[in-house]
Structures are given as C-alpha cells and as structure tokens.
Design a protein around this motif. Structure first.
Motif, mmCIF file in Angstrom:
data_model
loop_
_atom_site.group_PDB
_atom_site.id
_atom_site.type_symbol
_atom_site.label_atom_id
_atom_site.label_comp_id
_atom_site.label_asym_id
_atom_site.label_seq_id
_atom_site.Cartn_x
_atom_site.Cartn_y
_atom_site.Cartn_z
ATOM 1 N N THR A 25 0.840 -1.199 0.000
ATOM 2 C CA THR A 25 0.000 0.000 0.000
ATOM 3 C C THR A 25 0.874 1.248 0.000
ATOM 4 N N ALA A 26 1.842 1.259 0.903
ATOM 5 C CA ALA A 26 2.702 2.445 1.009
ATOM 6 C C ALA A 26 3.448 2.674 -0.305
ATOM 7 N N TRP A 27 3.935 1.591 -0.906
ATOM 8 C CA TRP A 27 4.714 1.731 -2.133
ATOM 9 C C TRP A 27 3.816 2.217 -3.280
ATOM 10 N N GLY A 28 2.587 1.718 -3.320
ATOM 11 C CA GLY A 28 1.636 2.169 -4.344
ATOM 12 C C GLY A 28 1.436 3.676 -4.253
ATOM 13 N N ARG A 29 1.312 4.178 -3.020
ATOM 14 C CA ARG A 29 1.135 5.624 -2.819
ATOM 15 C C ARG A 29 2.365 6.386 -3.310
ATOM 16 N N GLU A 30 3.533 5.844 -2.949
ATOM 17 C CA GLU A 30 4.775 6.522 -3.350
ATOM 18 C C GLU A 30 4.916 6.570 -4.872
ATOM 19 N N GLU A 33 10.888 5.020 -10.003
ATOM 20 C CA GLU A 33 11.152 4.233 -8.792
ATOM 21 C C GLU A 33 12.170 4.933 -7.891
ATOM 22 N N GLN A 34 13.129 5.607 -8.490
ATOM 23 C CA GLN A 34 14.097 6.348 -7.662
ATOM 24 C C GLN A 34 13.400 7.494 -6.922
ATOM 25 N N THR A 35 12.496 8.186 -7.627
ATOM 26 C CA THR A 35 11.783 9.297 -6.983
ATOM 27 C C THR A 35 10.934 8.766 -5.827
ATOM 28 N N ALA A 36 10.250 7.646 -6.093
ATOM 29 C CA ALA A 36 9.392 7.055 -5.059
ATOM 30 C C ALA A 36 10.231 6.665 -3.842
ATOM 31 N N LEU A 37 11.385 6.068 -4.100
ATOM 32 C CA LEU A 37 12.215 5.584 -3.003
ATOM 33 C C LEU A 37 12.812 6.748 -2.209
ATOM 34 N N ALA A 38 13.241 7.777 -2.919
ATOM 35 C CA ALA A 38 13.812 8.944 -2.220
ATOM 36 C C ALA A 38 12.761 9.548 -1.290
ATOM 37 N N HIS A 39 11.536 9.627 -1.767
ATOM 38 C CA HIS A 39 10.455 10.203 -0.958
ATOM 39 C C HIS A 39 10.157 9.293 0.234
ATOM 40 N N PHE A 40 10.127 7.984 -0.018
ATOM 41 C CA PHE A 40 9.835 6.999 1.037
ATOM 42 C C PHE A 40 10.918 7.044 2.122
ATOM 43 N N MET A 41 12.155 7.258 1.715
ATOM 44 C CA MET A 41 13.249 7.361 2.699
ATOM 45 C C MET A 41 13.154 8.703 3.429
ATOM 46 N N GLY A 42 12.825 9.739 2.677
ATOM 47 C CA GLY A 42 12.785 11.085 3.259
ATOM 48 C C GLY A 42 11.667 11.267 4.264
ATOM 49 N N ASN A 43 10.533 10.582 4.057
ATOM 50 C CA ASN A 43 9.406 10.795 4.987
ATOM 51 C C ASN A 43 9.401 9.776 6.127
ATOM 52 N N GLY A 82 9.291 6.558 5.983
ATOM 53 C CA GLY A 82 8.604 5.292 5.698
ATOM 54 C C GLY A 82 9.565 4.112 5.639
ATOM 55 N N PHE A 83 10.743 4.338 5.074
ATOM 56 C CA PHE A 83 11.716 3.259 4.917
ATOM 57 C C PHE A 83 12.209 2.781 6.287
ATOM 58 N N GLU A 84 12.565 3.739 7.160
ATOM 59 C CA GLU A 84 13.064 3.365 8.502
ATOM 60 C C GLU A 84 11.967 2.645 9.284
ATOM 61 N N ARG A 85 10.730 3.152 9.145
ATOM 62 C CA ARG A 85 9.612 2.507 9.841
ATOM 63 C C ARG A 85 9.476 1.059 9.368
#
Ligand SMILES: Cc1ncc(COP(=O)(O)O)c(C=O)c1O
Length: 485
Positions: A132-137, A352-362, A364-367
């Motif tokens: 779900t989170a990745w779909g949003r990203e 995918e890079q943009t999505a991942l950068a955002h996921f790390m920045g907010n 989400g990745f650490e969580r």
C-alpha cells in the motif's frame, strides 16, 4: 490458401503475421495474387473488416501492392534463401556468451515450491502494508519525476538519502557524488567486472559464495580464486600471493555461511588490498538486519585507502522486484563506473528512484525496517529455539543474530544421509535447502540453509518439529533399524 493463425492477439494481427510468414517462406510467390478479401474472410471464418485491416497493414509494411477492388499482389521482394540449420550459418557466439553458457548450470534451482513448510532463503519478508505504502509513493512519484530522465548517476535526492542512511546505520561517511544508483547488487558486480577486469585477471571470492556473483564475474572472463572461510570469515592468511584485481566479500553476514568477518580479519584484508594494490568489493546485501543492536561497522568505514567499493541493495530490505541498489565508488573509479553504467542502461528507472527517495525522506523506509527487523527477529528466535529443542546436538547452528537465514551443519551425517533427509522432508512437506551448491568444492560435512522469511513463527516451530522427526527417521535408518518412509 493454407494460412495458420497462431491464436495470439487480435485476428487481423494474426492474419498479417500468417501472410508475412507465407511470403517470407516462399509459399506465396512474388507477384502472386492474394484472394479477394470477401473470399478469404469466408474461408477463414473471419469478418471482412478483419481481412481488410490485415491487407492494409501488409500494404503499409510493403508486403503487398495493389488496391482493394482491383486485386492485391505479393510485392517483388529479394528474399534470403531459407536458412539451413542454425549451427552452420549463425556466427559463433562471443567468448562472453560461451563462458556464460559454461557457468549457467551453476544456477541453483528453486526447490520445494508449494510445500507447506518451505524454508526458502533469499526472498525478503513480505509485508502487505508495504504494498500500500509503495503504491502511494509510486503514484506520487509519477507526478514529480522529471520526464527528461534523472541522470546516469541516479537521482540526487536518492543519493543524498543513501548517504544519510549509510552515515546513520553503517558508519560510512560519503557524499552523493560518490554514490551510483544501480539496478541491484547484480549490476554492481557486472559493472565492477567491466571496469576492473580483463580476461584471466584473478578475482578472489569467498568459499562458499553467492553463485550469481560468481556467474557474472566468471562470464566476464575473471579467473576466480576461492578462499576458505572459517568462524571469523575469509581466511586472510590464505589470500593468494599473486596480486588479484578484486576481492569480493560479504563481511557483515557471510553469504551463505552466516559468519561475521572479525575486526582483525577486516584490518588484515585492508592491509592485503593495500599491499597488492587491488580493489575490494563489500557486498552488504542484508546489513540492515542485525538483531543484537551492535552491528560491526561496514568494512568501507575502516578503509582509509579508498579501495573498498561498497554495495548495498534495496531488494532485501524492501522487495525483490524493486531492482534498485547503490555503490559507493572509490574516487579513482568514479567516472569509469558512471560511464559503464551509461553504456549499460543509461540510468535506473526515474519513477522508482523518486518514489524511493520520498519513502526514505518521509521516514517510511526506517519505519518499514524497524517493523521488519522486529518480525524477523521473532521468526529467527522461533526457528533457533525450536531447532535446539527438536534437533538438539545433532546439528551445529551458526548463531549470528543477523540476516534472513540460519545455517546448520549436520553433525554425524555424510552426503548420502543428508540427501535422504532432504528427500524425506520434502515428502513430508518440509523444504530443506543444502549448502553444498554454494561451494565450488563440497565441504566435508553437509549443511542446510534455513530461510525464515516466508513462514510465521508458529509455522517455523511446526517446521522444526517436522525436521526433528525427519532426523529421527534418518538416524534410525543409519543405525539400520528402520526403512525410510
Ligand atoms: C550475497 C548476496 N548479495 C546480493 C544479493 C542481492 O542481489 P540483488 O541486489 O541483485 O537482488 C543476494 C541475494 O540473494 C545475495 O545473496
């Protein structure tokens, strides 16, 4: 006219392909007249519109001439004579292709698919919340990714996130200009081969080792020299006297044995690399997953000679089909790596890079990592506790609180008994994966890799109970008192 439709896609496309094939094979000669559309439609049980569309396409592609109404004719084409058997006419494959074929059978097949207790290793934990989170990203990224591309080195924002992460978790201080975003570790190996290795250059790998890395390097032409590992990791005293070009290691969690490269060995390896003027590739494939809170800092963090190429991947921390990873490039190799990446595929996917950068920045990745670590730790404990209970002193456990699999060595078994154990377990619904295929030369004792990502703690307990029962049967067989059932 005999035309065979292949059943794939719309009828007009099938008919177009069938007529082209008939022309190319010479069955429909140059200048011959095609049947009227109405007649062909009737013959093939198609609508006339379909046949008209096919003729239109063939006309556009230059296969036929003439007009509907006045007749359609096969164009005059200079065809290549029908090919004799390929071996005699096809140019021989490159040396690369020949070497690739030679190492292809080292592929380790996926065994035990569909068994209720398959202890598969290599696949990360699946977390439905991540979908779900990745779909949003991705949806967000689709709107914000620069359409013109993100550059060969990778999106600056993602490289910055990687640097922050490496400083926080792996003790590595690096700037975005020294990070290259790649399509996973596999591409990092392939690029390293291109940049560093000529045919027959010596490359050191650990024994055992990750077979896909071995394949990429061997296909490239490296002369691979394997060096034994023990409980402290690669045995540096046995590194070759001849200077290799590259030494590939998995220091945080040796793959697949699971041991950690000790600090003295890390320092010894760096001294060796300096004295031989060679490069070291640190494959930190599952460095995110350490369960005792005290991971050893990455080898790269001890490297003051800028000789270590550090490689991390998101395919283990997130999911396998996300083909993204990163390399920390020594300054002397930076431009060569970027150029090799450019020649290979221009760049990794921007969205995918943009999505991942955002996921790390907010955050989400650490969580996600925190939750995954907690869950994996619970699974590991369930596996190891029940393994101790049901297998007792019949196995030696490599007890590193890290990663996504546990290795056990079967204490009193030879390979025949181990094979019987794997077969019996399979028959009873338990998938066991042997260690031997990860070695060039079978180790003296058989071992197993028990992956714990795909089963819940309770399923892992059941699996280990079953494992104990299978050991009982094989032990009894070994004592000659029972038949394996
Ligand atoms: C030692 C090692 N390195 C790297 C990887 C991951 O490779 P990639 O990033 O290409 O998915 C694996 C996967 O099993 C591995 O075992």
């Amino acid at each position: 006219m005999f035309l065979e439709l292949d059943g794939h896609g719309p009828h007009y496309a099938q008919l177009t392909r069938a007529i082209k094939a008939a022309v190319l094979s010479g069955r429909l000669a140059s200048g011959s007249r095609l049947p009227p559309t109405r007649a062909l439609a009737q013959e093939l049980g198609l609508s006339r519109i379909t046949v008209l569309a096919a003729y239109e396409q063939l006309r556009g592609d230059g296969f036929i001439t003439g007009r509907v109404g006045s007749g359609s004719f096969v164009s005059t084409l200079q065809l290549t004579p029908a090919l004799p058997p390929p071996e005699s006419t096809v140019a021989p494959p490159s040396r690369y292709a020949k070497r690739s074929r030679a190492v292809h059978d080292r592929m380790i097949p996926l065994l035990h698919n569909g068994l209720p207790y398959n202890l598969q290793y290599g696949n990360p934990l699946t977390n439905p919340a991540l979908n779900t989170a990745w779909g949003r990203e991705l949806a967000h990224a689709a709107a914000y990714t620069p359409m013109r591309g993100v550059g060969t080195q990778g999106l600056e924002a993602l490289r910055q996130q990687v640097c922050d992460y490496l400083a926080r978790r792996r003790g590595i201080k690096v700037f975005p200009e020294n990070v290259l975003i790649v399509n996973g570790t596999q591409q990092a190996y392939a690029l390293s081969a291109r940049v560093l290795i000529d045919e027959n250059d010596v490359v050191v790998m650990e024994e055992p080792h990750y077979f896909a890395a071995y394949q990429a390097l061997a296909a490239h032409g490296a002369a691979i020299h394997v060096v034994r590992t023990d409980n402290d990791g690669i045995v540096c005293d046995e590194l070759p006297a001849i200077a290799p070009r590259l030494v590939c290691v998995t220091p945080s969690h040796q793959f697949p044995s699971g041991v950690v490269l000790s600090l003295p060995r890390r320092l010894q390896l760096l001294r060796y690399a300096a004295s031989k003027q060679c490069w070291v590739l640190e494959d930190d494939y599952d460095g995110e997953f350490r369960y005792d809170g005290h991971p050893l800092a990455a080898l790269r963090s001890l490297d003051n000679g800028d000789r270590v190429i550090y490689v991390g991947t998101f395919t283990k921390a997130l999911f396998g089909s996300l083909r993204l990873g990163y390399m920390v490039m020594p300054a002397a190799l930076r431009q060569d790596f970027i150029t090799a990446k450019y020649y290979s595929d221009i760049s990794s996917s921007g969205i995918e890079q943009t999505a991942l950068a955002h996921f790390m920045g907010n955050g989400g990745f650490e969580r996600h990592l925190r939750l995954t670590r907690k869950e994996l730790q619970a699974r590991r404990e369930a596996l190891v506790d029940s393994l101790r209970r049901h297998a007792g002193d019949r196995v030696d456990i490599v007890d590193t609180p890290a990663g996504m699999h546990v290795v056990v060595w079967l204490r009193h078994y030879d390979y025949a008994l181990a094979d019987a154990l794997v077969a019996l377990a399979h028959a009873r619904g338990l998938g066991l994966h042997p260690m031997a295929p990860h070695y060039l030369k079978k180790p003296p004792r058989p071992g197993l890799i028990l992956g714990y990502c795909s089963l819940s703690p309770s399923a892992l307990r059941e699996a280990m109970k079953l494992f104990g029962e299978c050991l009982d049967v094989i032990d009894a067989k070994a004592r000659g008192s029972l038949h394996v059932a």
